[in-house]
Design an enzyme around this catalytic site. Structure first.
Site, short mmCIF file in Angstrom:
data_model
loop_
_atom_site.label_atom_id
_atom_site.label_comp_id
_atom_site.label_asym_id
_atom_site.label_seq_id
_atom_site.Cartn_x
_atom_site.Cartn_y
_atom_site.Cartn_z
N ARG A 158 30.57 41.29 32.87
CA ARG A 158 30.09 40.05 32.13
C ARG A 158 28.84 39.69 32.63
NH1 ARG A 158 34.21 35.46 30.43
NH2 ARG A 158 34.18 36.50 28.55
N LYS A 173 28.53 37.25 43.99
CA LYS A 173 29.26 37.08 45.00
C LYS A 173 30.65 37.13 44.44
CE LYS A 173 31.34 33.32 47.67
NZ LYS A 173 32.71 33.91 47.22
N PRO A 174 31.40 37.96 44.96
CA PRO A 174 32.91 38.01 44.63
C PRO A 174 33.61 37.01 45.14
CG PRO A 174 32.55 39.69 46.22
CD PRO A 174 31.02 39.05 45.69
N SER A 175 34.87 36.83 44.81
CA SER A 175 35.92 35.88 45.15
C SER A 175 36.19 36.57 46.93
CB SER A 175 37.16 35.73 44.63
OG SER A 175 38.05 35.36 45.32
N SER A 228 36.74 27.01 39.16
CA SER A 228 37.45 25.65 39.13
C SER A 228 36.44 24.55 38.76
CB SER A 228 38.29 25.27 40.25
OG SER A 228 37.33 25.07 41.26
N GLU A 249 31.74 28.62 33.33
CA GLU A 249 33.31 28.68 32.66
C GLU A 249 34.27 28.21 33.73
OE1 GLU A 249 36.84 31.56 31.25
OE2 GLU A 249 34.82 32.31 31.72
N CYS A 283 42.05 31.08 32.30
CA CYS A 283 41.65 29.83 31.78
C CYS A 283 42.09 29.66 30.13
CB CYS A 283 40.41 29.47 31.98
SG CYS A 283 39.67 29.25 33.64
N GLU A 441 39.44 36.64 24.12
CA GLU A 441 38.14 36.72 23.45
C GLU A 441 37.63 38.20 23.32
OE1 GLU A 441 37.23 36.04 27.89
OE2 GLU A 441 38.66 35.03 26.38
#
Length: 482
Positions: A158, A173-175, A228, A249, A283, A441
């Site tokens: 995305r 940057k990934p988690s 978050s 988001e 979410c 979605e």
């Protein structure tokens, strides 16, 4: 054990700190890889590389960028099996959900590639003679993209696909909990020589360090983060220093209204899917249900049975419907919220405890009743497979209860009465409303929330617009020289 390096300006490199962070398999609690803990210096270097690359990348014809974005989808499709395996391992998604996420990511690159010749400006009549007003849509510049752990492949697509097709460069940057899929995607970028150095940069580490630099850097055009509310608030505070655009988001607390005119089979099936997908860690998941009192007993009985029958198991098991939560912290948070609800009078109808699986962060699908609108379990995001149910008397009451939330991302209603459906669509204060279907979605739609669920949005033409800026040009001409 694999250690993933940073990727800056077309080169793999170690972090300047040399420090590393372990990555844990949530289904086995085993260490599966490690990443470098990037520093402020590393983040600044990545942003500078993207800023310099931006100057030439935005001049590449849009059609050529479209071919590159399409090729990224092709390369991802070629390695589909690898990405599915990595996603199951690092995030704990069951096979069917992991394969669905990877396939959606592939489609996302294909979809965005088709916008190469569709990003349009406008020509507006001027108030003056011999003048035209030209409205251009131009790339916003360097995109700082922060990807969450719950959909690490899809949300990477995305952010990356939208950035590249609009002529932006990106620092991704990934988690730190799910970096392996992003590291694998970086290999694809490195192999594609048609992507100039600096257009895509990959940096790992703690959000408190890297995220702050990305959000506060004066050379970043937009900071796009999925995460978050707490993290989003920090990003906004950091971005305020340079008035940097934010695209956020954040959390959700999606209500599902079940009216007395609902098809209960559809409602139960859809709400279950909306609750257990990704173990409730999305979410848009249905987080609270309001059911009409006339059908409450039957609905609750069916809903409880459906949740009880959920197959909880290891991600690689093709029959598993639900895997583990992503971490020990997440498991303990869900446990605490359920315990607090019970202490305040909630009744557990099924679940309510850790699943009987050796190792891993598994929690049983849970249904509870006898909760109040003011309770934590109704007002705060659970992010786990727990479904609190309340009853209502009138649609007025149901809509009022649904809108009573700090969040405003998604919502749903189940009814075969078109009047109820249309009224809910008009009066529910959420970015999305799903009618008689599960909550998820479409890539050609628009995914955005209200209130504390975020700013801006993603997907479709409206999502593309967030990565562009409008440039108005007032063009005078001399009709005597024409």
């Amino acid at each position: 054990m694999k250690r993933h390096k940073l990727y800056i300006n077309g080169q793999y490199m170690d972090s300047t700190s040399g420090e590393t962070i372990d990555v844990i398999n949530p289904a086995t609690e085993e260490v599966i890889s490690s990443i470098f803990a990037g520093t402020e210096e590393d983040a600044n270097k990545a942003i500078e590389a993207a800023f310099q690359a931006q100057k030439q990348w935005e001049k590449v014809p849009s059609a050529d960028r479209g071919k590159i974005v399409r090729a990224l989808g092709d390369r991802l499709k070629e390695r589909r099996g690898t990405f599915i395996e990595l996603l199951m391992e690092e995030q704990g998604k069951p096979y069917q959900q992991a394969s669905g996420e990877v396939d959606t990511a592939i489609d996302y690159f294909y979809y965005m590639s088709e916008w190469a010749r569709r990003i349009e400006g406008e020509i507006i009549p001027s108030d003056r003679p011999n003048e035209n007003i030209l409205m251009f849509r131009k790339p916003i510049g360097v995109v700082a993209g922060i990807v969450p752990w719950n959909f690490p492949v899809f949300i990477l697509a995305r952010k990356v696909a939208t950035a590249l097709i609009t002529g932006c460069t990106i620092v991704l940057k990934p988690s730190q909990q799910t970096p392996n899929t992003a590291a694998e995607f970086t290999k694809i970028i490195d192999e594609m020589k048609e992507i100039p150095p600096g257009v895509y940069n990959f940096i790992t580490g703690k959000g408190s360090t890297i995220g702050n630099v990305m959000a506060s850097h004066p050379k970043v055009g937009i900071i796009t983060m999925t995460g978050s509310v707490k993290a989003g608030t920090k990003v906004m505070e950091a971005a305020a220093k340079n008035i940097t655009k934010v695209n956020l988001e954040l959390g959700g607390k999606a209500p599902a209204i079940v009216t007395k005119h609902a098809n209960l089979e559809t409602a139960v099936k859809s709400i279950k899917q909306s609750r257990i997908t990704n173990s409730g860690q999305a979410c848009t998941n249905a987080e609270r249900v309001y059911v009409h009192e006339d059908i409450a007993e039957e609905f609750i009985e069916k809903m409880t049975q459906a949740m009880k029958e959920t197959k909880v198991g290891m991600p690689a098991d093709r029959e598993s419907e639900m895997g583990p939560l992503v971490s020990k912290d997440r498991l303990e948070t869900v446990e605490k919220m359920v315990q607090n609800a019970v202490s305040n009078g909630a009744k557990i109808l099924t679940g309510g405890k850790r699943a009987d699986i050796s190792g891993g962060f598994f929690y049983e699908p849970t249904v509870m009743t006898n909760v109040t609108q003011e309770s934590e379990i109704i007002q705060e995001e659970i992010f786990g497979p727990v479904l609190p149910i309340m009853t209502y008397k009138t649609l007025d009451e149901a809509i009022e209860l649904a809108n009573d939330s700090d969040y405003g991302l998604s919502s749903s209603i189940y009814t075969d009465n078109v009047h109820e459906a249309m009224r809910a669509a008009n009066e529910l204060k959420f970015g999305e409303t799903f009618i008689n279907r599960e909550n998820f979605e479409a890539i050609q739609g628009y995914h955005a929330g209200l209130r504390k669920s975020g700013l801006g949005g993603a997907d479709g033409k409206h999502g593309i617009e967030d990565f562009t800026v409008t440039h108005a040009v007032y063009m005078q001409y001399d009709d005597k020289k024409a």
